[in-house]
Design a protein around this motif. Structure first.
Motif, short mmCIF file in Angstrom:
data_model
loop_
_atom_site.label_atom_id
_atom_site.label_comp_id
_atom_site.label_asym_id
_atom_site.label_seq_id
_atom_site.Cartn_x
_atom_site.Cartn_y
_atom_site.Cartn_z
N ALA A 1 10.38 8.09 -22.19
CA ALA A 1 9.00 8.34 -22.92
C ALA A 1 7.84 7.20 -22.36
CB ALA A 1 9.24 8.06 -24.43
N ILE A 2 8.44 5.90 -21.96
CA ILE A 2 7.40 4.92 -21.46
C ILE A 2 6.85 5.54 -20.35
CG2 ILE A 2 7.02 2.58 -20.78
CD1 ILE A 2 9.34 1.51 -22.67
N GLN A 3 7.68 5.97 -19.21
CA GLN A 3 7.33 6.46 -17.95
C GLN A 3 6.26 7.62 -18.21
OE1 GLN A 3 10.05 7.18 -14.80
NE2 GLN A 3 11.51 5.58 -15.42
N ILE A 4 6.43 8.51 -19.23
CA ILE A 4 5.60 9.65 -19.19
C ILE A 4 4.24 9.17 -19.93
CG2 ILE A 4 5.36 11.39 -20.79
CD1 ILE A 4 7.10 12.11 -18.56
N GLU A 5 4.15 8.15 -20.68
CA GLU A 5 3.16 7.71 -21.47
C GLU A 5 2.15 6.91 -20.33
OE1 GLU A 5 -0.08 5.96 -23.72
OE2 GLU A 5 1.39 7.71 -24.18
N LYS A 6 2.77 6.00 -19.53
CA LYS A 6 2.11 5.36 -18.68
C LYS A 6 1.71 6.02 -17.25
CE LYS A 6 2.27 1.16 -20.70
NZ LYS A 6 1.15 0.72 -21.07
N THR A 7 2.10 7.05 -17.10
CA THR A 7 1.60 8.01 -16.00
C THR A 7 0.75 9.27 -16.43
OG1 THR A 7 3.73 9.13 -15.93
CG2 THR A 7 3.48 7.23 -14.64
N SER B 1 4.43 -1.99 -14.88
CA SER B 1 3.26 -0.80 -14.68
C SER B 1 2.28 -1.12 -13.79
CB SER B 1 2.75 -0.65 -16.20
OG SER B 1 3.53 -0.12 -17.24
N GLU B 2 2.07 -2.35 -13.18
CA GLU B 2 1.12 -2.81 -12.26
C GLU B 2 1.32 -1.87 -11.08
OE1 GLU B 2 0.78 -7.43 -13.68
OE2 GLU B 2 1.69 -6.87 -11.48
N LEU B 3 2.73 -1.34 -10.68
CA LEU B 3 2.78 -0.40 -9.82
C LEU B 3 1.90 0.90 -10.06
CD1 LEU B 3 4.00 0.75 -7.24
CD2 LEU B 3 6.07 0.97 -8.31
N TYR B 4 2.08 1.49 -11.41
CA TYR B 4 1.30 2.53 -11.66
C TYR B 4 0.01 2.35 -11.61
CZ TYR B 4 5.49 4.15 -14.02
OH TYR B 4 6.96 4.68 -14.45
N ASP B 5 -0.55 1.20 -12.17
CA ASP B 5 -2.06 1.14 -11.97
C ASP B 5 -2.50 1.13 -10.53
OD1 ASP B 5 -2.00 0.44 -14.50
OD2 ASP B 5 -1.72 -1.57 -14.35
N TYR B 6 -1.64 0.55 -9.61
CA TYR B 6 -2.23 0.81 -8.13
C TYR B 6 -2.17 2.13 -7.63
CZ TYR B 6 -2.55 -0.11 -3.21
OH TYR B 6 -3.12 -0.23 -1.88
N LEU B 7 -0.94 2.73 -8.00
CA LEU B 7 -0.86 4.26 -7.45
C LEU B 7 -1.94 5.09 -7.89
CD1 LEU B 7 2.92 4.38 -7.59
CD2 LEU B 7 1.60 4.35 -5.54
N ILE B 8 -2.26 4.96 -9.39
CA ILE B 8 -3.31 5.78 -9.91
C ILE B 8 -4.63 5.46 -9.30
CG2 ILE B 8 -4.47 6.08 -12.19
CD1 ILE B 8 -1.78 5.72 -13.51
N ASN C 1 0.82 -1.13 0.03
CA ASN C 1 -0.03 -0.06 0.10
C ASN C 1 0.98 1.31 -0.09
OD1 ASN C 1 -2.12 1.57 0.15
ND2 ASN C 1 -2.41 1.64 2.24
N PRO C 2 1.60 1.42 -1.03
CA PRO C 2 2.56 2.44 -0.95
C PRO C 2 1.91 3.92 -1.21
CG PRO C 2 2.71 1.49 -3.19
CD PRO C 2 1.64 0.67 -2.07
N ASP C 3 2.60 4.88 -0.75
CA ASP C 3 2.01 6.32 -0.96
C ASP C 3 2.70 6.96 -2.27
OD1 ASP C 3 0.61 7.01 1.76
OD2 ASP C 3 2.58 5.88 2.30
N TYR C 4 3.91 6.39 -2.51
CA TYR C 4 4.57 6.87 -3.69
C TYR C 4 5.34 5.70 -4.45
CZ TYR C 4 4.52 11.03 -0.71
OH TYR C 4 4.13 11.90 0.02
N GLY C 5 5.62 5.88 -5.55
CA GLY C 5 6.20 4.82 -6.47
C GLY C 5 7.11 5.37 -7.37
N TYR C 6 7.98 4.37 -7.71
CA TYR C 6 9.20 4.79 -9.01
C TYR C 6 9.52 3.54 -9.81
CZ TYR C 6 13.29 6.08 -11.41
OH TYR C 6 14.36 6.45 -12.28
N ILE C 7 9.40 3.69 -11.07
CA ILE C 7 9.95 2.33 -11.74
C ILE C 7 11.16 2.96 -12.62
CG2 ILE C 7 9.32 0.97 -13.60
CD1 ILE C 7 6.17 1.24 -13.00
#
Length: 417
Positions: free
Chosen positions: A213-219, A193-200, A165-171
């Motif tokens: 570019a992938i990070q920008i697109e996925k977030t 990107s499952e981490l992004y999914d959870y955080l979003i 249950n993170p408050d922040y994430g980084y890939i």
């Protein structure tokens, strides 16, 4: 036993162990099972060595009231960690990625620990066992938690994210790692990107490398914190030097591939209000270990030891960095990359072709996968073959890059260089 009741026992002592070889006094011993071991058999041994309770899931081993029978020990450990996380009222940063996640985690911890009482993943204990152990190592004194997550199959990051249950994430990045489990690079991106999914989904924040570019697109639907604009790479031959808010920072990390790892630590440190001078101090006093980007001067040669792990993306980055390394005579010793599945032959040949194009003085390849490639360089099917050659033909006055997957244990080469 209900998790709430087990938690009462845990909170009295705050210790959890899973290996009877390293039992601490008054700990809770969780009798985990694996392909080649059964922790249930060691429950009594754990108690004799000082454990307060032992948690098992095979009734035949319940021989005292200090031995607690549950349906599934691993699941109970994970549920206890999740319960503890809910009790902890602290921010937690979750980190994953194909390459550099352990180094990045260490750098973030180094920076934040100058201002906060931090608890971070030890080593690379980042899987379904390591993550709950990390959470359970956090105490009331912990002000910020830093948890590394690793995975080699889809849905693992989603599972660990829910536990943390993170408050922040980084890939850190998306690269060709664990292709055997993920199936393709697209599978890697989806899994990480499952981490992004959870955080979003939970309205949490994401740290993002604005040059990825992938990070920008996925977030694009996330609440993001971009890398600091003033971060500028000055040099990486071999050690990374950079500028941040007009202050130069000279690190002990090698290779341009570590620049983004350092940037993440600086950005996160800045976000948590660590003074710039403290950030500089912490990064300049950090020295890599555990076979990660270590520079070793032997009596005869200078060695860049990056043998903790390897995949096609990290191997390519290491070669690109070594290409611009300032040295008169450069040698590479590369070991097999594992968990590539059907992509193995293609990826090993690609690395051979890339290394050949850089015109290093000597190229050594070791392992069954590299041995099958088409090349005219020094090829060794086993480590012993390589060792015997180096003993009979010692290298002298060379700069040597050593890199391979963990299973190759190429740090053993150092004593022969």
């Amino acid at each position: 036993m209900k998790i709430a009741d087990l938690y009462k026992l845990y909170i009295q002592h705050g210790l959890v162990d899973t290996d009877t070889r390293n039992i601490r006094k008054n700990t809770l011993f969780f009798a985990l099972k694996g392909d080649n071991f059964n922790g249930n058999k060691f429950a009594n041994d754990a108690l004799k060595k000082g454990a307060k309770f032992a948690i098992i899931d095979e009734s035949e081993f319940k021989t005292s009231d200090a031995i607690i029978l549950v349906e599934d020990v691993l699941k109970t450990l994970q549920e206890l960690a999740s319960y503890h996380r809910k009790i902890l009222a602290i921010p937690i940063i979750a980190i994953t990625g194909s390459n550099g996640k352990t180094t990045t985690k260490e750098l973030i911890n180094t920076v934040l620990s100058l201002k906060y009482n931090t608890t971070a993943t030890k080593g690379n204990l980042n899987n379904h066992i390591g993550v709950p152990l990390t959470l359970l190592s956090m105490t009331k004194a912990t002000e910020i938690g830093i948890v590394e997550m690793g995975a080699n199959h889809l849905n693992e990051i989603a599972f660990l994210s829910k536990m943390i249950n993170p408050d922040y994430g980084y890939i850190t990045n998306f690269g060709s790692a664990h292709l055997e489990g993920f199936g393709s690079l697209e599978g890697v991106v989806k899994a990480k990107s499952e981490l992004y999914d959870y955080l979003i989904k939970n309205n949490k924040k994401v740290f993002v490398n604005s040059k990825d570019a992938i990070q920008i697109e996925k977030t694009k639907n996330a609440s993001i914190i971009l890398f600091e604009d003033s971060l500028i790479l000055l040099d990486a031959s071999p050690f990374v030097k950079l500028s941040f808010k007009s202050i130069q920072i000279a690190t002990n990390l090698i290779g341009t591939y570590n620049f983004s790892n350092i940037c993440a630590a600086i950005t996160i440190g800045t976000f948590f209000n660590v003074p710039v001078k403290k950030i500089k101090e912490s990064l300049e006093n950090y020295f890599p270990s555990n076979n990660r980007s270590q520079v070793i001067d032997t009596d005869c040669n200078k060695i860049i030891l990056d043998a903790y792990n390897a995949n096609p993306t990290s191997m390519e980055a290491a070669l690109e960095s070594f290409k611009v390394f300032s040295a008169n005579s450069k040698v590479i010793i590369l070991g097999d990359m594992f968990e590539l599945g059907e992509y193995s032959d293609k990826e090993h040949q690609s690395i051979v072709d890339l290394a050949t194009s850089f015109n290093f003085d000597k190229l050594f390849f070791v392992g069954e996968n590299f041995y099958k490639t088409e090349n005219k360089h020094f090829m060794f099917k086993t480590f012993d073959d390589l060792k015997n050659y180096l003993q009979e033909n010692p290298l002298n006055k060379k700069s040597i890059l050593i890199k391979g997957s963990r299973g190759m244990a190429l740090e053993r080469v150092v004593k022969f260089c």
